[in-house]
Design a protein around this motif. Structure first.
Motif, PDB file in Angstrom:
ATOM      1  N   GLN A  47       0.831  -1.199   0.000  1.00 31.70           N
ATOM      2  CA  GLN A  47       0.000   0.000   0.000  1.00 31.70           C
ATOM      3  C   GLN A  47       0.872   1.258   0.000  1.00 31.70           C
ATOM      4  N   GLN A  48       1.943   1.188   0.807  1.00 33.99           N
ATOM      5  CA  GLN A  48       2.799   2.362   0.929  1.00 33.99           C
ATOM      6  C   GLN A  48       3.449   2.710  -0.405  1.00 33.99           C
ATOM      7  N   GLU A  49       3.918   1.681  -1.094  1.00 33.27           N
ATOM      8  CA  GLU A  49       4.561   1.919  -2.394  1.00 33.27           C
ATOM      9  C   GLU A  49       3.563   2.537  -3.366  1.00 33.27           C
ATOM     10  N   MET A  50       2.360   2.046  -3.272  1.00 34.92           N
ATOM     11  CA  MET A  50       1.343   2.543  -4.182  1.00 34.92           C
ATOM     12  C   MET A  50       1.036   4.016  -3.915  1.00 34.92           C
ATOM     13  N   ILE A  51       0.934   4.313  -2.624  1.00 39.50           N
ATOM     14  CA  ILE A  51       0.643   5.701  -2.254  1.00 39.50           C
ATOM     15  C   ILE A  51       1.746   6.616  -2.794  1.00 39.50           C
ATOM     16  N   GLU A  52       2.976   6.174  -2.631  1.00 38.96           N
ATOM     17  CA  GLU A  52       4.085   7.016  -3.086  1.00 38.96           C
ATOM     18  C   GLU A  52       4.054   7.214  -4.592  1.00 38.96           C
ATOM     19  N   SER A  53       3.794   6.133  -5.281  1.00 39.88           N
ATOM     20  CA  SER A  53       3.754   6.258  -6.730  1.00 39.88           C
ATOM     21  C   SER A  53       2.611   7.175  -7.188  1.00 39.88           C
ATOM     22  N   LEU A  54       1.503   7.107  -6.439  1.00 36.98           N
ATOM     23  CA  LEU A  54       0.369   7.973  -6.793  1.00 36.98           C
ATOM     24  C   LEU A  54       0.682   9.442  -6.512  1.00 36.98           C
ATOM     25  N   LEU A  55       1.342   9.688  -5.370  1.00 40.87           N
ATOM     26  CA  LEU A  55       1.670  11.067  -5.034  1.00 40.87           C
ATOM     27  C   LEU A  55       2.597  11.665  -6.098  1.00 40.87           C
ATOM     28  N   GLN A  56       3.489  10.836  -6.570  1.00 36.59           N
ATOM     29  CA  GLN A  56       4.383  11.296  -7.646  1.00 36.59           C
ATOM     30  C   GLN A  56       3.591  11.661  -8.897  1.00 36.59           C
ATOM     31  N   LEU A  57       2.653  10.798  -9.207  1.00 33.32           N
ATOM     32  CA  LEU A  57       1.835  11.033 -10.408  1.00 33.32           C
ATOM     33  C   LEU A  57       1.047  12.337 -10.277  1.00 33.32           C
ATOM     34  N   ILE A  58       0.494  12.515  -9.084  1.00 35.65           N
ATOM     35  CA  ILE A  58      -0.319  13.718  -8.854  1.00 35.65           C
ATOM     36  C   ILE A  58       0.535  14.977  -8.981  1.00 35.65           C
ATOM     37  N   GLU A 103       0.749   6.179 -18.935  1.00 31.20           N
ATOM     38  CA  GLU A 103       0.981   6.263 -17.488  1.00 31.20           C
ATOM     39  C   GLU A 103      -0.320   6.038 -16.712  1.00 31.20           C
ATOM     40  N   PHE A 104      -1.362   6.667 -17.226  1.00 30.44           N
ATOM     41  CA  PHE A 104      -2.649   6.526 -16.551  1.00 30.44           C
ATOM     42  C   PHE A 104      -3.071   5.069 -16.520  1.00 30.44           C
ATOM     43  N   ASN A 105      -2.939   4.460 -17.678  1.00 30.43           N
ATOM     44  CA  ASN A 105      -3.304   3.061 -17.818  1.00 30.43           C
ATOM     45  C   ASN A 105      -2.521   2.173 -16.862  1.00 30.43           C
ATOM     46  N   GLU A 106      -1.240   2.418 -16.842  1.00 28.33           N
ATOM     47  CA  GLU A 106      -0.351   1.617 -16.005  1.00 28.33           C
ATOM     48  C   GLU A 106      -0.782   1.699 -14.536  1.00 28.33           C
ATOM     49  N   HIS A 107      -1.029   2.919 -14.098  1.00 25.94           N
ATOM     50  CA  HIS A 107      -1.451   3.091 -12.711  1.00 25.94           C
ATOM     51  C   HIS A 107      -2.810   2.441 -12.450  1.00 25.94           C
ATOM     52  N   ALA A 108      -3.706   2.636 -13.408  1.00 27.07           N
ATOM     53  CA  ALA A 108      -5.048   2.091 -13.216  1.00 27.07           C
ATOM     54  C   ALA A 108      -5.001   0.567 -13.125  1.00 27.07           C
ATOM     55  N   LEU A 109      -4.198  -0.046 -13.984  1.00 29.23           N
ATOM     56  CA  LEU A 109      -4.124  -1.511 -13.983  1.00 29.23           C
ATOM     57  C   LEU A 109      -3.434  -2.017 -12.717  1.00 29.23           C
ATOM     58  N   MET A 110      -2.465  -1.253 -12.276  1.00 33.15           N
ATOM     59  CA  MET A 110      -1.783  -1.624 -11.034  1.00 33.15           C
ATOM     60  C   MET A 110      -2.781  -1.592  -9.862  1.00 33.15           C
ATOM     61  N   LEU A 111      -3.566  -0.526  -9.834  1.00 38.96           N
ATOM     62  CA  LEU A 111      -4.562  -0.420  -8.759  1.00 38.96           C
ATOM     63  C   LEU A 111      -5.617  -1.502  -8.893  1.00 38.96           C
ATOM     64  N   TRP A 143      -5.263  12.645 -13.105  1.00 41.41           N
ATOM     65  CA  TRP A 143      -5.347  11.311 -12.468  1.00 41.41           C
ATOM     66  C   TRP A 143      -6.794  10.818 -12.338  1.00 41.41           C
ATOM     67  N   ILE A 144      -7.690  11.476 -13.056  1.00 42.02           N
ATOM     68  CA  ILE A 144      -9.062  10.946 -13.092  1.00 42.02           C
ATOM     69  C   ILE A 144      -9.555  11.028 -14.534  1.00 42.02           C
ATOM     70  N   ARG A 145     -10.265  10.013 -14.965  1.00 45.00           N
ATOM     71  CA  ARG A 145     -10.833  10.042 -16.324  1.00 45.00           C
ATOM     72  C   ARG A 145     -12.292   9.633 -16.283  1.00 45.00           C
ATOM     73  N   THR A 146     -13.026  10.203 -17.213  1.00 44.07           N
ATOM     74  CA  THR A 146     -14.470   9.996 -17.212  1.00 44.07           C
ATOM     75  C   THR A 146     -14.921   9.422 -18.545  1.00 44.07           C
ATOM     76  N   ARG A 147     -15.797   8.477 -18.466  1.00 43.34           N
ATOM     77  CA  ARG A 147     -16.421   7.944 -19.690  1.00 43.34           C
ATOM     78  C   ARG A 147     -17.918   8.186 -19.595  1.00 43.34           C
ATOM     79  N   VAL A 148     -18.567   8.325 -20.734  1.00 41.48           N
ATOM     80  CA  VAL A 148     -20.022   8.471 -20.783  1.00 41.48           C
ATOM     81  C   VAL A 148     -20.558   7.195 -21.426  1.00 41.48           C
TER      82      VAL A 148
END
Lengths: 483, 361
Positions: free
Chosen positions: B3-14, B23-31, B282-287
């Motif tokens: 969890q900690q690693e994930m948080i850090e990687s997300l903070l970097q992305l933000i 990058e978005f895809n990679e993070h989304a798939l990781m999550l 870091w957020i994407r929307t689909r309709v």
């Protein structure tokens, strides 16, 4: 394509404002011009109808009225008749329902208003239909006559094509002048029917009016309701309450609120052969008018212990709905309706996570949904448009306990059971508030003369006039021939 | 990944300026892989939908969870009692409240701060704020209370104040404050729930008072009316806002957020409505089409699905009950999907629920 809705008696040459309602389905478009009368014009209409029906309609015998209606029905049942053709062509676009479903629906519906059915309809409500024509002797002594109101105002709903016929014809049978307000959802059929009637009997021309205003129009409703003897209203309880608020206390109000119907299937029907048949008929009731009628089932209770389990039965129904989806495609839904559908289905899907026995069945396109519930857990309304719950039960008492809190909303129960069970269950269902018990496959086509929401179609419209035996005897002494 | 690693990687992305699709895809798939593994009800839900880590190839394939699920299930990768904070929905129907568990608020906070700076503060760093919402102490489970607390603490000047408490809007104090702000000539920011502004309008109308807040002042409203005040049309709302407070409509920003998300959307003012809403990278929307789940062509109405990488502990992708349409640079929010009214004599679910409440009470 442009159609003209409504029907007006002759109130002079003044121009009448109209509104255009637009309907579209699969690229076909119908513009419907509806008349929007001013309050003053509405007043003229009411006066005219009152006067003309007092002069002509009231002079007809009930047999003559039945003959008239029978002739109109013969025309509507004739598929070559221009009005019938128009109905088949336009109503699917206006209501969105599948063409074949509308066509078959109209035929079976019109059949319930032919002469023999209407005669039964009358006898059902009045025992002696001649009561509408003359004073008839009573068994207790004296005489009675049934007198229809001068004017009935109907506020119709538009969920099922041609639905206004029930109350339209009931009103005519009691020789009442008729003002009908059509719904924006299906404004056409009632006007066509009025025009056909007048074609068959031109003297009826001023006895009828089919008008339109936007539901909840305070000014117009006050004006028209104020002059009616009886107001018959269809709609949600909220809109009926609004209507009632606009009625003088002396005006009789016959509200037909929204209702919930359901099916009940006994284990005695659940063998390999009969279960398929029952599933087919249940699916038919679900498919018919996409569950928009008050008699449409929201859920089916299926008894455990048969050789076909309730869960298997749910799958049978799913299969049948899938077949019907091809033969009678569901009407196109608005985005809002689809979203309501999706959200109902998602909620049920989430429920599966909590109970592995539960099952949600549906196709990719979302044309229909069957939810299987392994146990009774509270009566719930379906989101309609071919979404249904199949709920397992062991004993009828479970079902009764579940439906009992909703007695004011209950209407039809479609029952598949042995003769003994039918009567035992009917007893209990009736006590719980159900007013109509019918066969599966018949839920959406009530018999002529049914008691809509447990009431009398005609008897509720009329008032009885009694000549007591004392009056008769008393009169004798004043006869010119008295000795 | 922990969890900690994930948080850090997300903070970097933000903290980066943008993110590529990759990058978005990679993070989304990781999550997704992490949530599929650790969030048991979610895994069951995915399996039911026939989706596994193997079949989900892009962020668009991630099964979207209907927001109702936050009411029925515990959607968390850590045991709920380990959460630093639980945000709850207001629970309007049936009184069941949706719960969103946050084991740590660092991602939520960073997401809010970076995004708020860019979309609301813009070139400013501090502004004097008035908050029309209760404090975090009063509503510890409200994500909006936390959001507004962050706004005040990070971007508000020392003398910023709250004007809503348990008794409602403290109108006298607020009017004094607005008067002072008007005279000071310093830009002022008023932030709060949309319905609180309606209460303010009613008071101002009653007292026949209007303000002309200094140039650079701005307003942030959020959350709609939720039966807490009378409903207003968007045009009427922003016209009234602008005429009572003297803030041009283009400086009136609407924030669209949800308890079930960790990231907010903003518009660039409400000169015209509905305004285009958009979120950060870091957020994407689909309709989507509500029944088939397929994406709607650009310009056609559908239901909104958000994939929020800030939601590392619950589920990234949620299916809302909001209607919208994709446009250039974001989407138009067209309001909540209302249960379609039945046109006939069969009872509609909504009516039935209302009636059922009536009979069981």
């Amino acid at each position: 394509m442009r159609e003209y809705a409504g029907y007006l008696p002759c109130i002079g040459d003044e121009p009448i404002e109209t509104r255009v309602l637009t309907f579209e389905k699969n690229g076909e478009r119908v513009e419907v011009e509806v008349p929007l009368l001013t309050v003053e014009q509405l007043n003229k209409v009411v006066r005219k109808v009152k006067q003309a029906s007092a002069q002509f309609l009231k002079s007809l015998s009930v047999t003559e009225i039945i003959d008239l209606l029978d002739r109109v029905m013969a025309q509507l049942l004739d598929r070559r008749h221009p009005y019938r053709q128009k109905a088949e062509q336009v109503l699917p676009i206006v209501t969105g329902y599948d063409e074949e479903m509308v066509r078959l629906g109209l035929t079976s519906y019109f059949k319930t208003f032919r002469k023999p059915q209407l005669q039964r309809f009358l006898v059902e409500d009045l025992e002696n239909p001649l009561l509408l024509d003359d004073f008839q002797p009573r068994a207790k002594g004296g005489f009675s006559k049934a007198v229809g109101p001068d004017v009935i105002v109907h506020v119709w709903a538009g969920n099922v094509p041609a639905l206004p016929l029930w109350s339209f014809i009931s009103g005519l049978l009691v020789k009442s002048g008729m003002i009908g307000k059509v719904s924006s959802a299906e404004p056409l059929f009632a006007g066509w029917f009025a025009r056909l009637l007048v074609e068959v009997e031109p003297k009826l021309a001023d006895c009828l009016a089919v008008v339109w205003w936007k539901g909840g129009d305070v000014e117009r409703e006050r004006a028209v309701f104020g002059q009616a003897d009886v107001v018959v209203g269809y709609g949600s309880n909220a809109s009926l309450e609004e209507m009632q608020r606009r009625l003088p206390v002396t005006t009789r109000f016959l509200p037909f609120g929204h209702k919930v119907s359901f099916g009940l299937i006994s284990r005695s029907c659940l063998d390999a052969r009969k279960a398929w048949q029952a599933a087919h008929q249940a699916a038919f009731d679900i498919m018919r008018y996409d569950q928009q009628g008050c008699y449409s089932p929201h859920l089916f209770y299926v008894q455990t212990g048969g050789s076909v389990s309730p869960k298997e039965f749910a799958r049978y129904v799913a299969h049948e709905l899938n077949c019907f989806a091809k033969r009678f495609p569901r009407r196109p839904l608005s985005l809002e309706e689809m979203a309501a559908q999706a959200s109902w289905r998602q909620r049920e899907e989430l429920g599966v996570l909590a109970n592995k026995e539960k099952e949600v069945l549906g196709n990719e396109a979302g044309d229909w949904t069957v939810v299987y519930e392994p146990e009774c857990r509270g009566f719930a309304a379906s989101c309609l448009n071919r979404a249904v719950k199949i709920v397992a039960f062991d004993d009828i008492s479970q079902v009764i306990a579940e439906i009992a809190p909703y007695r004011v909303f209950l209407q039809t129960a479609g029952v598949a059971a042995s003769p003994k069970e039918l009567f035992e269950w009917a007893e209990q269902l009736g006590k719980a508030g159900v007013t109509r018990i019918t066969a599966l496959g018949h839920m959406t086509s009530p018999e002529a003369g049914w008691h809509h929401d447990g009431r009398f179609n005609l008897r509720d419209l009329v008032q009885m006039v009694d000549i007591e035996s004392a009056a008769e005897a008393y009169a004798e002494q004043f006869a010119p021939y008295v000795d | 990944m922990t969890q900690q690693e994930m948080i850090e990687s997300l903070l970097q992305l933000i903290n980066k300026e943008t993110s590529t699709e990759e990058e978005f895809n990679e993070h989304a798939l990781m999550l997704f892989a992490y949530q599929y593994e650790n969030n048991v009800p979610y895994r069951t839900y995915c399996m039911q939908k026939g989706k596994t880590a193997r079949t989900v190839k892009t962020w668009r394939d991630i099964p979207a969870v209907p927001i109702n699920a936050f009411k029925e299930l515990t959607l968390s990768c850590v045991p709920p009692e380990q959460a630093e904070r639980v945000f709850m929905t207001s629970g309007t129907t049936k009184g069941v409240r949706g719960k969103h568990y946050h084991p740590a608020l660092s991602v939520y906070d960073q997401s809010m701060i970076v995004n708020f700076q860019k979309r609301f503060m813009k070139e400013h760093n501090k502004i004097k704020m008035g908050i029309l919402f209760p404090t975090e102490d009063e509503l510890p489970n409200s994500s909006l209370a936390h959001y507004l607390a962050l706004a005040v603490n990070v971007f508000g000047t020392e003398d910023s104040q709250y004007f809503v408490n348990r008794d409602g809007l403290d109108i006298d104090r607020l009017l004094a404050e607005l008067e002072q702000a008007e005279q000071s000539g310093e830009p002022y920011a008023l932030l709060g729930a949309s319905f609180s502004f309606v209460h303010l309008f009613e008071e101002l109308a009653k007292r026949g008072k209007t303000f002309r807040l200094p140039e650079g002042s701005r307003i942030l409203d959020t959350g709609g009316f939720k039966n807490q005040s009378r409903e207003m049309g968007l045009d009427e709302f922003y016209d009234t806002l602008s005429s009572f407070l003297g803030v041009p409509r283009r400086e009136c920003i609407n924030m669209y957020g949800m308890t079930e998300l960790s990231t907010q959307f903003y518009d660039d003012g409400n000169g015209t409505v509905p305004s285009v809403k958009s979120g950060p990278h870091w957020i994407r929307t689909r309709v989507i089409h509500p029944l088939t789940g397929e994406e709607m062509p650009k310009g056609e109405r559908g239901v909104l699905v958000h994939c929020d990488l800030g939601n590392f502990n619950s589920v990234t992708t949620i299916l809302t009950e909001d209607m919208g349409v994709e446009t250039d640079g974001g989407f138009l929010l067209l309001g909540r999907v209302q249960g379609a009214e039945a046109k006939g004599c069969s009872i509609a679910v909504e009516e039935f629920i209302r009636a059922a409440k009536g009979t069981s009470e």
